[in-house]
Design a protein around this motif. Structure first.
Motif, PDB file in Angstrom:
ATOM      1  N   SER A  13      30.229  22.888  22.381  1.00 29.17           N
ATOM      2  CA  SER A  13      31.148  23.824  22.654  1.00 29.17           C
ATOM      3  C   SER A  13      31.670  24.573  21.311  1.00 29.17           C
ATOM      4  CB  SER A  13      32.547  22.817  23.136  1.00 29.17           C
ATOM      5  OG  SER A  13      33.112  22.071  22.211  1.00 29.17           O
TER       6      SER A  13
ATOM      7  N   THR B 239      34.272  25.198  32.196  1.00 26.81           N
ATOM      8  CA  THR B 239      33.252  25.881  31.393  1.00 26.81           C
ATOM      9  C   THR B 239      32.474  27.069  32.036  1.00 26.81           C
ATOM     10  OG1 THR B 239      32.496  23.612  30.762  1.00 26.81           O
ATOM     11  CG2 THR B 239      30.911  25.407  30.606  1.00 26.81           C
TER      12      THR B 239
ATOM     13  N   TRP C  60      38.231  27.997  26.638  1.00 21.61           N
ATOM     14  CA  TRP C  60      37.318  27.090  25.894  1.00 21.61           C
ATOM     15  C   TRP C  60      37.829  26.038  25.425  1.00 21.61           C
ATOM     16  CZ3 TRP C  60      38.151  25.750  20.760  1.00 21.61           C
ATOM     17  CH2 TRP C  60      37.065  24.811  19.996  1.00 21.61           C
TER      18      TRP C  60
ATOM     19  N   ALA D  61      27.793  20.409  30.164  1.00 20.44           N
ATOM     20  CA  ALA D  61      28.762  20.141  30.968  1.00 20.44           C
ATOM     21  C   ALA D  61      28.197  19.219  32.208  1.00 20.44           C
ATOM     22  CB  ALA D  61      29.655  21.192  31.225  1.00 20.44           C
TER      23      ALA D  61
ATOM     24  N   PRO E  54      37.182  22.382  28.070  1.00 13.84           N
ATOM     25  CA  PRO E  54      35.852  21.445  28.143  1.00 13.84           C
ATOM     26  C   PRO E  54      35.763  20.815  26.812  1.00 13.84           C
ATOM     27  CG  PRO E  54      35.436  24.001  28.096  1.00 13.84           C
ATOM     28  CD  PRO E  54      36.749  23.653  28.395  1.00 13.84           C
TER      29      PRO E  54
ATOM     30  N   MET F  13      25.648  25.623  27.310  1.00  9.12           N
ATOM     31  CA  MET F  13      26.995  24.717  27.661  1.00  9.12           C
ATOM     32  C   MET F  13      27.065  24.156  28.892  1.00  9.12           C
ATOM     33  SD  MET F  13      30.734  25.487  25.935  1.00  9.12           S
ATOM     34  CE  MET F  13      32.151  24.643  26.453  1.00  9.12           C
TER      35      MET F  13
END
Length: 301
Positions: free
Chosen positions: A283, A225, A184, A264, A187, A260
């Motif tokens: 995020s 991601t 995590w 991205a 990103p 998410m």
């Protein structure tokens, strides 16, 4: 009357500076991760686990606050150069480095003692976190983009630390929680590094993997991601010991992961500050939401 107002103002100023030197918002989010990890590790909730939960919250805040304070002492001359940091307590002159060091040291000692009361392994991981963040990650930020990789290790400890605090054991379950929060970091921090690129540049910080806001950075952000979402649903396959997700919760996490991934993907397509800021916000929501899903899954199944 004036004396009372002055005292009130001084107390308010001290409290504000303490929040800023410890980065209270960040510290609370980190503590939240630890508490979720703890709830995942316990067998049942009782008065003893409640006491430990409180100790973990206080000890965790102390450790994160200490790391942030040490960081601001080390970077005081660089913080003056950047818009987002020039009003922090040290660069603004509201707090001396010596006073900040006393606060950081007191928080370190208090945090280690409290975590040791929970169990020695918790204190050990807390100490490792402070050391990596302060002595390795912070100096590397002005040297190489690899600093984000190094910083991902202390950044990934809190979720796992909660499990260790609950079980006094580091196994496949704690390792899985560590991996989730480890992936995590990339990103999340690359998104921040993207939209704050010019400000970071003033301080000489190298945060993006390619050093620039380009397709290569956006692609790496997208790949991490994907790995994050994959790691997040691993417990649903039954390979992670006591850490298990039901199929329904895995589907919910996949849905949040798609959100998410979409953010991205937008960054990859548009490569602009707005998309990066959106990804950063998503995020933050992602990691908090999946932790809540994990905890609810355990107690509601």
């Amino acid at each position: 009357m004036n004396q009372n107002n002055n005292s009130s103002g001084n107390l308010s100023s001290i409290f504000t500076d303490f929040k800023e030197i410890t980065k209270a918002g960040l510290a609370i989010s980190v503590v939240f991760s630890s508490l979720c990890g703890y709830l995942l590790g316990i067998y049942e909730f009782n008065s003893q686990t409640l006491t430990t939960l409180v100790l973990l919250a206080i000890g965790g805040y102390c450790m994160v606050g200490a790391s942030n304070a040490y960081n601001q002492i080390i970077e005081k001359e660089l913080d003056v150069l950047m818009d987002r940091t020039k009003n922090r307590p040290i660069p603004s002159g509201r707090m001396t480095p010596k006073k900040a060091f006393v606060i950081a040291t007191a928080l370190t000692i208090a945090g280690l003692v409290i975590l040791y009361i929970i169990n020695p392994k918790s204190a050990m991981f807390g100490a490792i976190s402070i050391f990596l963040y302060t002595c390795i990650y912070t100096p590397l930020k002005t040297q190489t983009p690899l600093s984000v990789f190094v910083g991902a290790f202390p950044g990934a400890i809190p979720f796992m630390l909660g499990w260790v605090a609950a079980t006094n054991d580091f196994g496949i379950e704690a390792g899985t929680l560590f991996i989730i929060q480890f992936f995590w970091q990339f990103p999340h921090f690359w998104a921040i590094g993207w939209f704050l690129f010019e400000d970071y540049k003033k301080g000489g910080f190298f945060m993006l993997p390619t050093g620039e806001r380009n397709k290569g950075t956006a692609m790496q952000t997208l790949l991490y991601t994907v790995w994050l979402v994959v790691a997040s649903v691993l417990p649903s396959f039954g390979f992670t010991g006591r850490l298990y997700l039901t199929p329904l919760s895995a589907i919910i996490i996949l849905a949040i992961g798609c959100w998410m991934f979409y953010a991205a993907t937008n960054l990859y397509k548009k490569q602009d500050d707005k998309s990066a800021k959106t990804l950063m916000l998503v995020s933050v929501a992602y990691i908090s939401l999946i932790q809540v899903v994990y905890v609810l899954d355990k107690f509601l199944r």
